[in-house]
Design a protein around this motif. Structure first.
Motif, PDB file in Angstrom:
ATOM      1  N   GLY A 754      -9.094 -17.332  55.173  1.00  0.00           N
ATOM      2  CA  GLY A 754      -8.362 -16.380  54.368  1.00  0.00           C
ATOM      3  C   GLY A 754      -9.257 -15.293  53.795  1.00  0.00           C
ATOM      4  O   GLY A 754     -10.454 -15.511  53.593  1.00  0.00           O
ATOM      5  N   PRO A 755      -8.701 -14.054  53.545  1.00  0.00           N
ATOM      6  CA  PRO A 755      -7.312 -13.694  53.842  1.00  0.00           C
ATOM      7  C   PRO A 755      -7.085 -13.600  55.342  1.00  0.00           C
ATOM      8  O   PRO A 755      -7.895 -13.025  56.054  1.00  0.00           O
ATOM      9  CB  PRO A 755      -7.145 -12.334  53.160  1.00  0.00           C
ATOM     10  CG  PRO A 755      -8.537 -11.775  53.104  1.00  0.00           C
ATOM     11  CD  PRO A 755      -9.447 -12.944  52.913  1.00  0.00           C
ATOM     12  N   LEU A 756      -5.953 -14.189  55.808  1.00  0.00           N
ATOM     13  CA  LEU A 756      -5.678 -14.303  57.240  1.00  0.00           C
ATOM     14  C   LEU A 756      -4.502 -13.408  57.614  1.00  0.00           C
ATOM     15  O   LEU A 756      -3.397 -13.564  57.090  1.00  0.00           O
ATOM     16  CB  LEU A 756      -5.357 -15.764  57.587  1.00  0.00           C
ATOM     17  CG  LEU A 756      -5.095 -16.061  59.059  1.00  0.00           C
ATOM     18  CD1 LEU A 756      -6.360 -15.823  59.888  1.00  0.00           C
ATOM     19  CD2 LEU A 756      -4.604 -17.498  59.241  1.00  0.00           C
ATOM     20  N   ASN A 757      -4.760 -12.439  58.500  1.00  0.00           N
ATOM     21  CA  ASN A 757      -3.713 -11.559  59.013  1.00  0.00           C
ATOM     22  C   ASN A 757      -3.094 -12.176  60.256  1.00  0.00           C
ATOM     23  O   ASN A 757      -3.799 -12.463  61.231  1.00  0.00           O
ATOM     24  CB  ASN A 757      -4.276 -10.175  59.353  1.00  0.00           C
ATOM     25  CG  ASN A 757      -4.848  -9.476  58.138  1.00  0.00           C
ATOM     26  OD1 ASN A 757      -4.240  -9.468  57.076  1.00  0.00           O
ATOM     27  ND2 ASN A 757      -6.038  -8.888  58.275  1.00  0.00           N
ATOM     28  N   VAL A 758      -1.779 -12.369  60.224  1.00  0.00           N
ATOM     29  CA  VAL A 758      -1.089 -13.067  61.309  1.00  0.00           C
ATOM     30  C   VAL A 758       0.019 -12.175  61.870  1.00  0.00           C
ATOM     31  O   VAL A 758       0.800 -11.582  61.117  1.00  0.00           O
ATOM     32  CB  VAL A 758      -0.484 -14.403  60.820  1.00  0.00           C
ATOM     33  CG1 VAL A 758       0.207 -15.122  61.972  1.00  0.00           C
ATOM     34  CG2 VAL A 758      -1.563 -15.284  60.210  1.00  0.00           C
ATOM     35  N   ASP A 759       0.082 -12.075  63.201  1.00  0.00           N
ATOM     36  CA  ASP A 759       1.170 -11.389  63.889  1.00  0.00           C
ATOM     37  C   ASP A 759       2.180 -12.434  64.331  1.00  0.00           C
ATOM     38  O   ASP A 759       1.850 -13.356  65.078  1.00  0.00           O
ATOM     39  CB  ASP A 759       0.654 -10.632  65.118  1.00  0.00           C
ATOM     40  CG  ASP A 759      -0.243  -9.469  64.741  1.00  0.00           C
ATOM     41  OD1 ASP A 759      -0.031  -8.891  63.668  1.00  0.00           O
ATOM     42  OD2 ASP A 759      -1.154  -9.155  65.526  1.00  0.00           O
ATOM     43  N   PHE A 760       3.427 -12.283  63.861  1.00  0.00           N
ATOM     44  CA  PHE A 760       4.492 -13.205  64.217  1.00  0.00           C
ATOM     45  C   PHE A 760       5.411 -12.558  65.253  1.00  0.00           C
ATOM     46  O   PHE A 760       5.673 -11.351  65.216  1.00  0.00           O
ATOM     47  CB  PHE A 760       5.318 -13.593  62.978  1.00  0.00           C
ATOM     48  CG  PHE A 760       4.572 -14.466  62.006  1.00  0.00           C
ATOM     49  CD1 PHE A 760       4.582 -15.842  62.150  1.00  0.00           C
ATOM     50  CD2 PHE A 760       3.856 -13.914  60.952  1.00  0.00           C
ATOM     51  CE1 PHE A 760       3.887 -16.650  61.258  1.00  0.00           C
ATOM     52  CE2 PHE A 760       3.170 -14.713  60.055  1.00  0.00           C
ATOM     53  CZ  PHE A 760       3.187 -16.088  60.208  1.00  0.00           C
ATOM     54  N   THR A 761       5.924 -13.376  66.167  1.00  0.00           N
ATOM     55  CA  THR A 761       6.872 -12.906  67.176  1.00  0.00           C
ATOM     56  C   THR A 761       8.114 -13.777  67.141  1.00  0.00           C
ATOM     57  O   THR A 761       8.026 -14.996  67.327  1.00  0.00           O
ATOM     58  CB  THR A 761       6.258 -12.941  68.585  1.00  0.00           C
ATOM     59  OG1 THR A 761       5.095 -12.126  68.606  1.00  0.00           O
ATOM     60  CG2 THR A 761       7.252 -12.428  69.620  1.00  0.00           C
ATOM     61  N   GLY A 762       9.262 -13.140  66.887  1.00  0.00           N
ATOM     62  CA  GLY A 762      10.538 -13.856  66.922  1.00  0.00           C
ATOM     63  C   GLY A 762      11.495 -13.294  67.948  1.00  0.00           C
ATOM     64  O   GLY A 762      12.570 -13.841  68.175  1.00  0.00           O
ATOM     65  N   ALA A 763      11.109 -12.174  68.591  1.00  0.00           N
ATOM     66  CA  ALA A 763      12.004 -11.479  69.514  1.00  0.00           C
ATOM     67  C   ALA A 763      12.289 -12.275  70.776  1.00  0.00           C
ATOM     68  O   ALA A 763      13.175 -11.909  71.555  1.00  0.00           O
ATOM     69  CB  ALA A 763      11.423 -10.110  69.873  1.00  0.00           C
TER      70      ALA A 763
END
Length: 1007
Positions: A754-763
């Protein structure tokens, strides 16, 4: 089996989709809603032997498939397509012009290794050009021997580190004209070599762009790579100017034609051709006897000649296996990331004073030996974009992140040479140039400690190459590495999909093969950067897919994808496409489009064999007046559908036997079976016995489709009790009512500091109608309604992030992801692994052991990938049977309690039991070992093997025992006393065998 990628707008039940995902593939889309489906099949060799041990493959302009086999033979296959899943070899030509290239030892003399190795070439790159009448092949190859390895492995086996060759083979209408275009390219002590290549034209000149493997793990000499330094031309993407080479004369060396020998350094330990060794003599040319062969640990390495035909196109790669030049002119390459524990960073890494000195601590080799600035090898394979425009690119300007001290600091890097097979006895860090009379300031007259007199091999320094840039992690010394994507280990072969199938949805995508038996898909934006990455796009290949080729619209078998594996398989993926079916979907078998009881039945389609028959004289509805039957008693329909549950209704009517307008007959004249999705649903079915002639009947079945294709088979084969031609009148495919959406979530990264930058995908979430809303709950007090949000976790902890999706009928579904955020204090798990035995004949059972844990929190999970396409294992120390010949990269990924992971690999070599070359294998009878280690050495199935000496080493490489073989062998069993060794420690037994072969065994002592 068929593999299907389902469109967002088509239905799928949650439970069957979960099964589908666990077996194979994620979901894919295109703006045109094209459903992406491929039929998968193994190439049928049809009596022409078996599939080669494939390292590369591609179709030539003559329509033949050219397949490069690991030991050097090229096979030209003429292939015929029968059906979408039936490709057959109908002719085969073996081309041996590369395999017979002579090998040498590292001093330039003839190869002294085992005959099987000396008579083969490690061949890994194949490209084609020319015309259909005169195809041209370009092939890369090098010394077949492989040394080095975990804990030193086989050590320095005296292979030629200048053995890389690029060969051109041109068909002249009756035979192949063979010429070696370039000789003397680098080759590591491991298997990193002159690899994949592409033919292209840049600003009017023809070039080969070549992936050249590196010699070191992190740019520095290390034990696992036999202390070899990076050479002037190693660890880079090279350019070879074919237009320039065409202007040079063809020369001859003992009957073999060649064009260009790379100039080399003047090895001070080797005699010169003209006898002049003083660099200040006006007649000095520095040409050694046997040049360009024999790199001699870098003392005779090739020189980068300014303006010469071989240049650095892009520096900084550890082991780039393959590359692709796209239709748009971009250049991408795959690169194998540095292995944890296999070697660290160069001395003075991060600045222009970097050197080749050996650091005995191998700093940066893994997290336990991190450099002062915290850097260490992160074992991350990746895809690198070099340029989006090859015509405007400045050669050598893009740096891939793997250091090369010689190119970074030519005059000050020095050279580390270690002549021993194992360890550093006699090793020298050379910093002074050789001058036999000492007249050159700063020189030495001692050839045994000197650099070559014409050092350095590079004229211009490129200081950025002193900086290691780990893929996907911050760089404390300068710019970060910026890969297109990182991906799982052992992702190598790559090609561009250029066909316009699926309404162009895949055009311009990159497909890369993995040792897990899968193809990865990379979708790109217009600027060449990443749009979407699918780790598992096509699967079931069954081996390490080193060779990948995709055929374009104008090529034979357009739109197909071909994958060749290191364990001898060639797999074909054929696109299945058409308009997406709407349900209910109905087919009038054997007839035209017709309306029946208010329902539209489409004209006959999706059949793969059989004939149509019409009898308009029968007094029944029009739907039943036609049929599809098969006089060969085996009728198939293959209908592409999304995975899910269906009701299939089959319509029958006997309109031939005993029917008006037919022939006399009745019960017993037509008897057949019906299988749906390989399940028998009607056994010995007789329509007349069921309902009589000229009478419609419908049969309904509930089926599940999990491979993207509904398979129907109607069989009247005598072997299963059938009589005469099977038939069907009509087919209906009905679906369930509206289903809930299926939430599919992914994130990158899923753990970190941390701090942890996360890319989320729900598409990627799906619904049979449409997903209309996304709600992300990050479980830290924050939410998002975006399909693909970004979020920063500022506090350490474990977050069960939840995605909830909703469709237009307000049905919902949720799924969770675990995100682990740690503070700077936790270190990731580090362990060593070894295999026992690590070589032998197929089938070979291997036991894997996990050793030397170093972690500040407990390890919680283990994932073994055996590299042969088999199911992975989560057992801590599994056993596995390798059933087929091949070289398998086995990897173990360990995750600790705070989510940090570490991967380690080892190599298992399996040979065919009938193979005579390289057939000496050893078996450590028990491991762990108590009091007495017992080893059996076998050659070609017998115990008649000449073992010269046996060395016992501790884990640091120190020799603790030397044994004469004859003193400790009885009936082929070698018994080595170990009662005095320390319990719980790892030791190594090294068997020195006649003709230079060495077998090394790791053993755990349990006294």
């Amino acid at each position: 089996m068929k593999f299907s990628l389902k469109n967002t707008y088509l239905s799928s039940l949650k439970w069957i989709l979960a099964l589908f995902l666990s077996l194979f593939i994620g979901l894919f889309f295109s703006p045109l809603q094209a459903q992406i489906d491929f039929t998968k099949s193994n190439l049928n060799f049809n009596g022409f032997g078996s599939a080669p041990i494939t390292t590369s493959l591609t179709f030539g302009p003559d329509g033949r498939l050219y397949v490069l086999e690991y030991p050097g033979t090229i096979y030209a296959l003429t292939i015929e397509r029968n059906t979408s899943d039936d490709y057959v070899v109908i002719a085969k030509e073996a081309i041996t012009g590369v395999k017979i290239i002579p090998n040498h030892d590292d001093d330039g003399t003839s190869c002294s290794g085992p005959s099987g190795s000396c008579n083969s070439r490690e061949s890994t790159g194949l490209a084609v050009s020319g015309t259909a009448k005169n195809p041209i092949l370009y092939v890369t190859s090098s010394d077949f021997r492989v040394g080095s390895g975990s804990n030193g492995g086989f050590g320095d086996v005296n292979l030629d580190t200048n053995s890389g060759v690029i060969t051109q083979l041109t068909w002249n209408g009756s035979t192949w004209d063979i010429v070696d275009l370039v000789r003397g390219l680098p080759r590591s002590e491991e298997n990193h070599a002159t690899n994949g290549l592409e033919f292209t034209t840049i600003n009017g000149n023809d070039y080969l762009i070549v992936a050249q493997g590196g010699h070191a793990n992190g740019g520095a000499p290390s034990a696992n790579f036999s202390y070899l330094c990076e050479y002037a031309l190693s660890g880079a993407i090279l350019s070879v100017n074919l237009t320039a080479l065409e202007k040079m004369p063809v020369l001859n060396d003992n009957g073999r034609n060649y064009v260009y020998n790379l100039p080399t350094l003047d090895d001070p330990t080797r005699a010169n051709v003209n006898g002049i060794i003083d660099p200040n003599n006006s007649s000095y040319n520095g040409v050694d006897i046997n040049d360009p062969w024999g790199g001699n640990d870098g003392l005779n390495q090739a020189i980068v000649v300014p303006g010469g035909p071989v240049q650095i196109f892009s520096p900084g790669y550890r082991n780039p296996y393959d590359l692709v030049v796209t239709e748009s002119g971009a250049v991408y390459t795959t690169d194998n990331g540095a292995n944890g524990g296999w070697g660290g960073l160069p001395v003075n890494e991060g600045n222009a004073t970097v050197t080749n000195a050996y650091d005995a601590n191998e700093s940066g080799s893994d997290s336990t030996s991190a450099a002062d600035d915290g850097e260490f090898m992160n074992n991350t394979d990746h895809l690198q974009l070099i340029t989006t425009n090859k015509d405007k690119y400045n050669f050598g300007s893009f740096y891939g992140g793997h250091p090369n001290p010689i190119r970074a600091n030519p005059t000050g890097a020095g050279l580390y040479t270690a002549p021993a097979n194992l360890e550093t006895v006699g090793a020298v860090f050379r910093t002074q140039k050789y001058d036999p009379n000492g007249s050159t300031p700063g020189s030495t007259t001692n050839a045994n400690i000197a650099l070559p007199g014409n050092w350095p091999p590079v004229q211009t320094a490129n200081s950025v190459e002193g900086d290691w840039r780990g893929p996907g992690i911050p760089n404390p010394d300068g710019p970060d590495d910026d890969p297109i994507t990182t991906w799982g280990t052992n992702t190598n072969g790559i090609d561009e999909y250029t066909a316009s199938n699926f309404s162009g949805a895949m055009k311009g995508n990159l497909l890369a093969g993995s040792s897990r038996g899968i193809l990865r898909r990379v979708e790109l934006k217009a600027d060449g950067t990443l749009k979407n990455f699918t780790p598992e796009f096509l699967g079931g290949i069954g081996g390490n897919a080193l060779g990948v080729t995709c055929n374009g619209d104008s090529e034979i078998f357009p739109g197909t994808i071909w994958a060749g594996t290191l364990n001898g398989k060639i797999v074909v993926f054929e696109p299945m496409e058409g308009e997406a079916l709407t349900f209910p979907f109905r087919i009038n078998s054997g007839g035209p489009e017709v309306s029946h009881e208010g329902n539209l039945f489409h004209a006959d389609d999706y059949f793969f064999n059989g004939q149509s028959y019409t009898n308009s004289s029968v007094k029944i509805p029009e739907l039943y007046q036609t049929e599809r039957f098969d006089s060969k008693n085996n009728l198939d329909y293959k209908i592409p559908v999304p995975n899910g549950n269906y009701e299939v209704v089959l319509h029958f009517a006997e309109i031939y036997w005993g029917a008006t307008g037919g022939v006399a007959g009745g019960i017993g004249n037509r008897v057949f079976d019906v299988n749906i999705e390989d399940v028998l649903v009607l056994d010995d079915y007789d329509i007349v016995a069921d309902v009589g002639s000229e009478t419609p009947v419908a049969k309904s079945f509930l089926v599940t489709v999990s491979d993207g294709e509904l398979n129907l088979n109607f069989s009247a084969l005598a072997s299963t009790g059938g009589v005469n031609s099977p038939k069907v009148s009509a087919i209906e495919i009905l679906t369930d009512s509206n289903e809930s959406p299926v939430a599919i979530a992914s994130a990158s990264p899923m753990n970190g500091i941390g701090p942890l930058n996360v890319d989320f995908t729900g598409a990627n979430s799906t619904d049979d109608i449409e997903v209309i809303s996304y709600i992300w709950d990050f479980k830290d007090g924050s939410t998002s309604s975006l399909a693909n949000p970004k979020h920063t976790f500022t506090t350490s902890g474990i977050y069960e992030v939840e995605l909830t999706v909703q469709d237009s009928e307000k049905l919902t579904n949720s799924t969770t992801l675990t995100i682990t955020v740690v503070d700077n204090q936790n270190q990731d798990t580090v362990r060593g692994i070894y295999a026992s035995p690590d070589n032998g004949t197929a089938p070979l059972e291997v036991s894997f052991t996990v050793l030397n844990e170093v972690d500040d929190v407990a390890a919680t999970s283990y994932l073994w990938d055996f590299g042969d396409g088999s199911k992975s294992s989560s057992i801590m120390e599994p056993s596995h049977v390798f059933s087929e010949k091949g070289i398998y990269e086995v990897s173990l990924t360990i995750i600790d309690a705070q989510g940090l992971s570490h991967s380690q690999t080892t190599t298992v070599t399996v040979i065919d039991e009938k193979t005579e070359e390289e057939s000496i294998v050893g078996i450590l009878m028990k491991n762990p070992v108590k009091e007495m280690a017992q080893v059996r050495i076998v050659a070609n199935g017998t115990d008649i093997v000449k073992v010269i000496k046996i060395y016992l080493h501790d884990s640091s490489g120190r020799i603790v025992g030397i044994y004469n073989a004859k003193d400790i062998v009885s009936n082929g069993l070698y018994q080595i006393p170990i009662a005095s060794l320390s319990t719980g420690q790892i030791y190594y037994l090294s068997f020195e065998i006649d003709k230079g072969k060495r077998l090394v065994f790791s053993m755990l002592v349990d006294n």
